[in-house]
Scaffold this active site. Structure first.
Site, PDB file in Angstrom:
ATOM      1  N   GLN A 106       8.120   6.837  -0.089  1.00 56.10           N
ATOM      2  CA  GLN A 106       8.256   5.520  -0.721  1.00 56.10           C
ATOM      3  C   GLN A 106       8.609   4.497   0.352  1.00 56.10           C
ATOM      4  O   GLN A 106       9.655   4.577   0.974  1.00 56.10           O
ATOM      5  CB  GLN A 106       9.340   5.554  -1.802  1.00 56.10           C
ATOM      6  CG  GLN A 106       9.457   4.261  -2.575  1.00 56.10           C
ATOM      7  CD  GLN A 106      10.533   4.329  -3.668  1.00 56.10           C
ATOM      8  OE1 GLN A 106      11.339   5.251  -3.710  1.00 56.10           O
ATOM      9  NE2 GLN A 106      10.525   3.338  -4.543  1.00 56.10           N
ATOM     10  N   ASP A 151      -3.441  -2.708  -3.489  1.00 52.25           N
ATOM     11  CA  ASP A 151      -2.698  -2.264  -2.312  1.00 52.25           C
ATOM     12  C   ASP A 151      -3.358  -2.893  -1.082  1.00 52.25           C
ATOM     13  O   ASP A 151      -4.580  -2.844  -0.940  1.00 52.25           O
ATOM     14  CB  ASP A 151      -2.752  -0.735  -2.227  1.00 52.25           C
ATOM     15  CG  ASP A 151      -1.789  -0.151  -1.209  1.00 52.25           C
ATOM     16  OD1 ASP A 151      -1.732  -0.666  -0.074  1.00 52.25           O
ATOM     17  OD2 ASP A 151      -1.116   0.837  -1.536  1.00 52.25           O
ATOM     18  N   HIS A 182       6.648   2.032  -8.212  1.00 51.02           N
ATOM     19  CA  HIS A 182       5.259   1.652  -8.412  1.00 51.02           C
ATOM     20  C   HIS A 182       4.384   2.893  -8.480  1.00 51.02           C
ATOM     21  O   HIS A 182       4.643   3.877  -7.806  1.00 51.02           O
ATOM     22  CB  HIS A 182       4.756   0.678  -7.332  1.00 51.02           C
ATOM     23  CG  HIS A 182       4.926   1.173  -5.934  1.00 51.02           C
ATOM     24  ND1 HIS A 182       6.162   1.210  -5.291  1.00 51.02           N
ATOM     25  CD2 HIS A 182       4.026   1.645  -5.045  1.00 51.02           C
ATOM     26  CE1 HIS A 182       6.000   1.669  -4.062  1.00 51.02           C
ATOM     27  NE2 HIS A 182       4.711   1.950  -3.892  1.00 51.02           N
ATOM     28  N   HIS A 216       0.728   4.488  -7.887  1.00 50.72           N
ATOM     29  CA  HIS A 216      -0.525   4.332  -7.147  1.00 50.72           C
ATOM     30  C   HIS A 216      -1.664   4.836  -8.034  1.00 50.72           C
ATOM     31  O   HIS A 216      -1.596   5.947  -8.565  1.00 50.72           O
ATOM     32  CB  HIS A 216      -0.519   5.174  -5.869  1.00 50.72           C
ATOM     33  CG  HIS A 216       0.421   4.683  -4.828  1.00 50.72           C
ATOM     34  ND1 HIS A 216       0.000   3.920  -3.765  1.00 50.72           N
ATOM     35  CD2 HIS A 216       1.753   4.852  -4.688  1.00 50.72           C
ATOM     36  CE1 HIS A 216       1.044   3.646  -3.004  1.00 50.72           C
ATOM     37  NE2 HIS A 216       2.125   4.195  -3.541  1.00 50.72           N
ATOM     38  N   ASN A 272       5.541   7.820  -5.220  1.00 54.63           N
ATOM     39  CA  ASN A 272       6.372   8.313  -4.124  1.00 54.63           C
ATOM     40  C   ASN A 272       7.792   7.889  -4.492  1.00 54.63           C
ATOM     41  O   ASN A 272       8.104   6.706  -4.482  1.00 54.63           O
ATOM     42  CB  ASN A 272       5.955   7.694  -2.789  1.00 54.63           C
ATOM     43  CG  ASN A 272       4.540   8.063  -2.404  1.00 54.63           C
ATOM     44  OD1 ASN A 272       4.099   9.177  -2.622  1.00 54.63           O
ATOM     45  ND2 ASN A 272       3.822   7.114  -1.837  1.00 54.63           N
TER      46      ASN A 272
END
Length: 139
Positions: free
Chosen positions: A94, A31, A100, A102, A87
């Site tokens: 999101q 990230d 995706h 995390h 999310n």
């Protein structure tokens, strides 16, 4: 793949990323706005906007990769645990409409909190039977 999707472009190599893992179904990368060192995003290669759009096989492949990556991240950063989450939808935070997971490594005393810190509305619990029935009917 979606032509205008940021994560599809990353997965296709059209945008740079720090890839940490890739297999036939999943692509994982760091990230760029990490919550902690080693914060990794695990995304299906196939474009799904929402988690609830995914088929069972894609979910299984995504979460098996997330499990492997979580173990590796915790080992690499001597983390004592991790927050692992999605999310799902703009209202849930999101930011990129490509599913995706995390993986956020955690250490004692890091100042972070658990998943319940995301939202805490303290709903009435006197109606748990009705709430459960409502969900069962929706299934």
């Amino acid at each position: 793949m979606m032509e205008d999707c940021l994560f599809c472009k990353i997965i296709e190599g059209k945008l740079p990323s720090e890839k940490v893992y890739e297999d036939a179904a999943v692509f994982a990368f760091l990230d760029v706005f990490p919550a902690s060192e080693g914060h990794t995003l695990v995304a299906p290669k196939k474009h799904f906007s929402r988690f609830t759009d995914m088929d069972a096989e894609s979910v299984a492949l995504l979460f098996e990769a997330a499990r492997k990556i979580t173990a590796a991240v915790e080992k690499a950063f001597s983390a004592e645990g991790s927050n692992i989450g999605i999310n799902d939808g703009k209202v849930a935070g999101q930011e990129v409409p490509h599913v995706h997971v995390h993986v956020i490594p955690r250490r004692k005393g890091d100042g972070g909190r658990g998943i319940k810190s995301v939202v805490w509305t303290e709903p009435d619990t006197a109606n748990l039977k009705e709430v459960a029935e409502k969900i069962r009917r929706a299934l």
